[in-house]
Design a protein around this motif. Structure first.
Motif, short mmCIF file in Angstrom:
data_model
loop_
_atom_site.label_atom_id
_atom_site.label_comp_id
_atom_site.label_asym_id
_atom_site.label_seq_id
_atom_site.Cartn_x
_atom_site.Cartn_y
_atom_site.Cartn_z
N TRP A 74 0.83 -1.21 0.00
CA TRP A 74 0.00 0.00 0.00
C TRP A 74 0.86 1.26 0.00
N THR A 75 1.95 1.24 0.77
CA THR A 75 2.85 2.39 0.79
C THR A 75 3.44 2.63 -0.58
N ARG A 76 3.85 1.55 -1.25
CA ARG A 76 4.44 1.67 -2.58
C ARG A 76 3.47 2.29 -3.57
N VAL A 77 2.22 1.86 -3.54
CA VAL A 77 1.22 2.39 -4.45
C VAL A 77 0.95 3.86 -4.15
N PHE A 120 -10.57 0.16 -5.66
CA PHE A 120 -10.30 1.50 -5.14
C PHE A 120 -9.05 2.11 -5.80
N PHE A 121 -8.01 1.31 -5.98
CA PHE A 121 -6.78 1.84 -6.54
C PHE A 121 -6.96 2.33 -7.97
N SER A 122 -7.97 1.83 -8.67
CA SER A 122 -8.18 2.26 -10.05
C SER A 122 -8.71 3.70 -10.12
N GLY A 146 -8.10 6.02 4.20
CA GLY A 146 -8.93 5.32 5.17
C GLY A 146 -9.94 4.41 4.50
N ALA A 147 -10.55 4.90 3.40
CA ALA A 147 -11.50 4.07 2.68
C ALA A 147 -10.85 2.84 2.08
N VAL A 148 -9.57 2.95 1.75
CA VAL A 148 -8.86 1.85 1.12
C VAL A 148 -8.33 0.84 2.15
#
Length: 355
Positions: free
Chosen positions: A251-254, A315-317, A346-348
């Motif tokens: 998640w940090t990387r993204v 979500f990432f999209s 937070g939502a992710v």
């Protein structure tokens, strides 16, 4: 008992806060020494998790045999504070050792990465091992020989420690590094550690000496037997820890690619991640059920985590579009922009972290 519990609860909260302040500050120091890369974040996280586990195992055993565990906790906090003060110099020495060793060995990119990781992790393993011992030692100081109190308090204290970590992570990532500076922040945090240590030693003085517990997890005369449920639970805990930290780094990387600024991205993920863990622990601590029901609840939690993690692909999209829209809002200050980005993170992250 109530006043003592409140005092120990404050120690748990502040101990978690200082631990995460150190983590963010040491990430920044590694950025300066070895470059602002995801490897710096990974090194600190790996050293933290390894040290916390090692400290809980080694010092937790010692706490069960120590007559004054509160005093032992105080000495651990003071030692952490001392290392916090000298940590820039120690990490600087590690950087010089890395440069000299890499030049002498002619290390390639993979060898250079391994050398950086090994030296930094070796340095950080010392304070993180001390930190890992604080939770079991302080738990022993609060609950003594009362097994019923241990079951009742452990989840609550872990939640309190984790929520303190949320405050420490937010304070370091959004305030201290930006407005106070790394060295001054390290000195202030070290002073808090020393103060916590002195307070714990003072709390320990009027208390009775605790008897040694050869095996605190069982009643006297009870033999250690492990059934299939016990084994499955241990395996599940290990797999959960592995997947959780893998998710955190991913998640940090993204978010670094989407939000920019490694420290802010790491802080956002860390704050939400820890908030989910703390809230989840607080919810579970309120329940006292049979082993089979607890095992079923653990399976349900794994399902929630898996569903939340799978939803991240959706979500990432749209997350980059959301971030672009936030930055295009006229008249929006940096604090408001950061809050809006935090809502997206937070939502992710919050749902899988709760599980």
């Amino acid at each position: 008992m109530r006043s003592r519990a409140l005092g120990y609860s404050a120690l748990f909260f502040l101990s978690g806060a200082t631990g995460l302040v150190y983590e963010l500050l040491w990430v920044r120091l590694l950025y300066q020494s070895f470059g602002s890369t995801i490897q710096s974040v990974t090194t600190v996280v790996a050293a933290y998790m390894g040290g916390l586990g090692l400290g809980a195992w080694l010092l937790g055993r010692r706490a069960d045999r120590h007559p004054r565990p509160a005093a032992l906790y105080g000495r651990l906090e003071i030692a952490i504070g001392v290392f916090g003060i000298v940590s820039p110099a120690v990490l600087g020495l590690a950087r010089h050792a890395y440069v000299g060793a890499a030049a002498a060995l002619g290390a390639g990119s993979l060898g250079s990465l391994a050398l950086r990781f090994g030296l930094a992790a070796l340095v950080l393993l010392v304070p993180t091992t001390l930190m890992g011992g604080t939770l079991p030692v302080l738990t022993r100081a609060l609950t003594g020989t009362d097994r019923a109190a241990l079951k009742r308090w452990l989840g609550r204290l872990y939640a309190l420690n984790t929520l303190g970590a949320v405050v420490g992570a937010a304070l370091a990532g959004f305030v201290l590094i930006e407005h106070v500076g790394i060295r001054v922040s390290l000195w202030v945090t070290a002073a808090v550690n020393v103060g916590l240590g002195a307070a714990a030693i003072a709390l320990a003085r009027p208390l009775q000496v605790l008897p040694t517990l050869p095996d605190p997890g069982r009643k006297p005369g009870e033999h250690g037997t492990r059934d299939a449920l016990h084994t499955v639970a241990l395996v599940l805990l290990g797999c959960t820890a592995f997947a959780s930290l893998l998710d955190e780094i991913a998640w940090t990387r993204v978010l670094v690619m989407v939000v920019g600024g490694s420290t802010y991205a790491f802080t956002l993920v860390l704050v939400v991640f820890l908030l989910g863990i703390g809230l989840g622990s607080a919810l579970v601590a309120r329940r006292s059920t049979e082993r089979a029901v607890t095992a079923a609840s653990a399976g349900l939690a794994q399902g929630v985590t898996a569903a939340g993690a799978a939803g991240l692909f959706v979500f990432f999209s749209w997350l980059p579009l959301y971030i672009l829209a936030v930055f295009q809002i006229d008249g929006l200050g940096p604090t408001a922009r950061l809050l809006l980005m935090g809502l997206a993170v937070g939502a992710v992250v919050l749902v899988p972290a709760l599980g």
